[in-house]
Design an enzyme around this catalytic site. Sequence first.
Site, PDB file in Angstrom:
ATOM      1  N   SER A 102     -13.143   9.926 -35.539  1.00  0.00           N
ATOM      2  CA  SER A 102     -13.629   8.561 -35.675  1.00  0.00           C
ATOM      3  C   SER A 102     -13.025   7.832 -36.876  1.00  0.00           C
ATOM      4  O   SER A 102     -12.688   6.647 -36.783  1.00  0.00           O
ATOM      5  CB  SER A 102     -15.154   8.576 -35.779  1.00  0.00           C
ATOM      6  OG  SER A 102     -15.650   7.291 -36.009  1.00  0.00           O
ATOM      7  N   GLU A 127       0.306  12.498 -29.072  1.00  0.00           N
ATOM      8  CA  GLU A 127       0.957  11.218 -29.357  1.00  0.00           C
ATOM      9  C   GLU A 127      -0.064  10.344 -30.070  1.00  0.00           C
ATOM     10  O   GLU A 127      -1.188  10.162 -29.589  1.00  0.00           O
ATOM     11  CB  GLU A 127       1.402  10.536 -28.069  1.00  0.00           C
ATOM     12  CG  GLU A 127       1.993   9.170 -28.324  1.00  0.00           C
ATOM     13  CD  GLU A 127       2.209   8.360 -27.062  1.00  0.00           C
ATOM     14  OE1 GLU A 127       2.784   7.270 -27.178  1.00  0.00           O
ATOM     15  OE2 GLU A 127       1.791   8.790 -25.977  1.00  0.00           O
ATOM     16  N   TYR A 159      -2.915  27.612 -16.812  1.00  0.00           N
ATOM     17  CA  TYR A 159      -1.737  26.937 -17.360  1.00  0.00           C
ATOM     18  C   TYR A 159      -0.564  27.881 -17.585  1.00  0.00           C
ATOM     19  O   TYR A 159       0.589  27.478 -17.483  1.00  0.00           O
ATOM     20  CB  TYR A 159      -2.117  26.237 -18.671  1.00  0.00           C
ATOM     21  CG  TYR A 159      -1.041  25.324 -19.200  1.00  0.00           C
ATOM     22  CD1 TYR A 159      -0.916  24.029 -18.714  1.00  0.00           C
ATOM     23  CD2 TYR A 159      -0.140  25.758 -20.161  1.00  0.00           C
ATOM     24  CE1 TYR A 159       0.072  23.184 -19.182  1.00  0.00           C
ATOM     25  CE2 TYR A 159       0.854  24.920 -20.640  1.00  0.00           C
ATOM     26  CZ  TYR A 159       0.958  23.640 -20.146  1.00  0.00           C
ATOM     27  OH  TYR A 159       1.947  22.809 -20.604  1.00  0.00           O
ATOM     28  N   GLN A 168       3.920  26.860 -27.255  1.00  0.00           N
ATOM     29  CA  GLN A 168       4.631  25.953 -28.165  1.00  0.00           C
ATOM     30  C   GLN A 168       4.094  26.038 -29.584  1.00  0.00           C
ATOM     31  O   GLN A 168       2.903  26.177 -29.813  1.00  0.00           O
ATOM     32  CB  GLN A 168       4.580  24.510 -27.664  1.00  0.00           C
ATOM     33  CG  GLN A 168       3.268  23.808 -27.801  1.00  0.00           C
ATOM     34  CD  GLN A 168       3.288  22.421 -27.187  1.00  0.00           C
ATOM     35  OE1 GLN A 168       4.308  21.927 -26.712  1.00  0.00           O
ATOM     36  NE2 GLN A 168       2.141  21.771 -27.189  1.00  0.00           N
TER      37      GLN A 168
END
Length: 180
Positions: A102, A127, A159, A168
Site C-alpha cells: 500500500s 513489472e 508450473y 529463475q
Amino acid sequence: MILSDGGIKSYLRRGLMKIEPFDENQVRENGVDLTIGHQYARFKNTEDVLDVTKEEDLSKYYELGFMDDEGIVIKPYEHVLLHTREYIEMPADLVGLVNLKSSFARLGLYIPPTVVDAGFKGEIVIEIIGSSFPVRVRPGVPFIHLVFLRTDSPVLRDYSVRGHYQGQRGIRLPKLPIKL
C-alpha cells in the site's frame, strides 16, 4: 480460500512451501511481504518493432543493471522489471496473487495483476510502473505482498511442467517466440 498467517506458517514449517531467505516478520495477517532484489531491467524507448512470434535480440528493448545500496530511480511513468530477493517454491495446491504494498501504491506506483502459479519455483519478477514523479527504490525494501489461495485440489499439471521461468533468479527477460 486465502491462507491466514497460521496457515502460511504451517505450510512453511512442514516444508510444503519454501521462502529463502525467510524472516518470520515477513508473514502478515493474510500473506507474505517480499523484498526488492538487486537486478533490474528498464524498458527502452525505441521505434524498433518487436515481433513476439520471432526470436529477437532483446537488448534493443531492455537495459539490464544491478542496484547498489542507493537503488535506482523509477522515472515518471517508466516501466521497470524488478525481482524479489526471496526464492520461493509453491506447492501444487497453492496459487499466489501479488499486490504492491500500500505504501508504494500511495506513491502512485503500479503493478499489473500478477499470478504465481502452483508449482512455481524461483524469484518473482514484477513489472512496476512509475508514478507522476521520480521514486527511488532500494534492494531489501519490502515492496510486494503475496497472498496465497488454496485450490480445490492439487493441480494436475503444475508450473514445473511447462513454465518458461521455472527456477529463475534475477531478471529473466521474456521468452520469445511466443507460440501461437
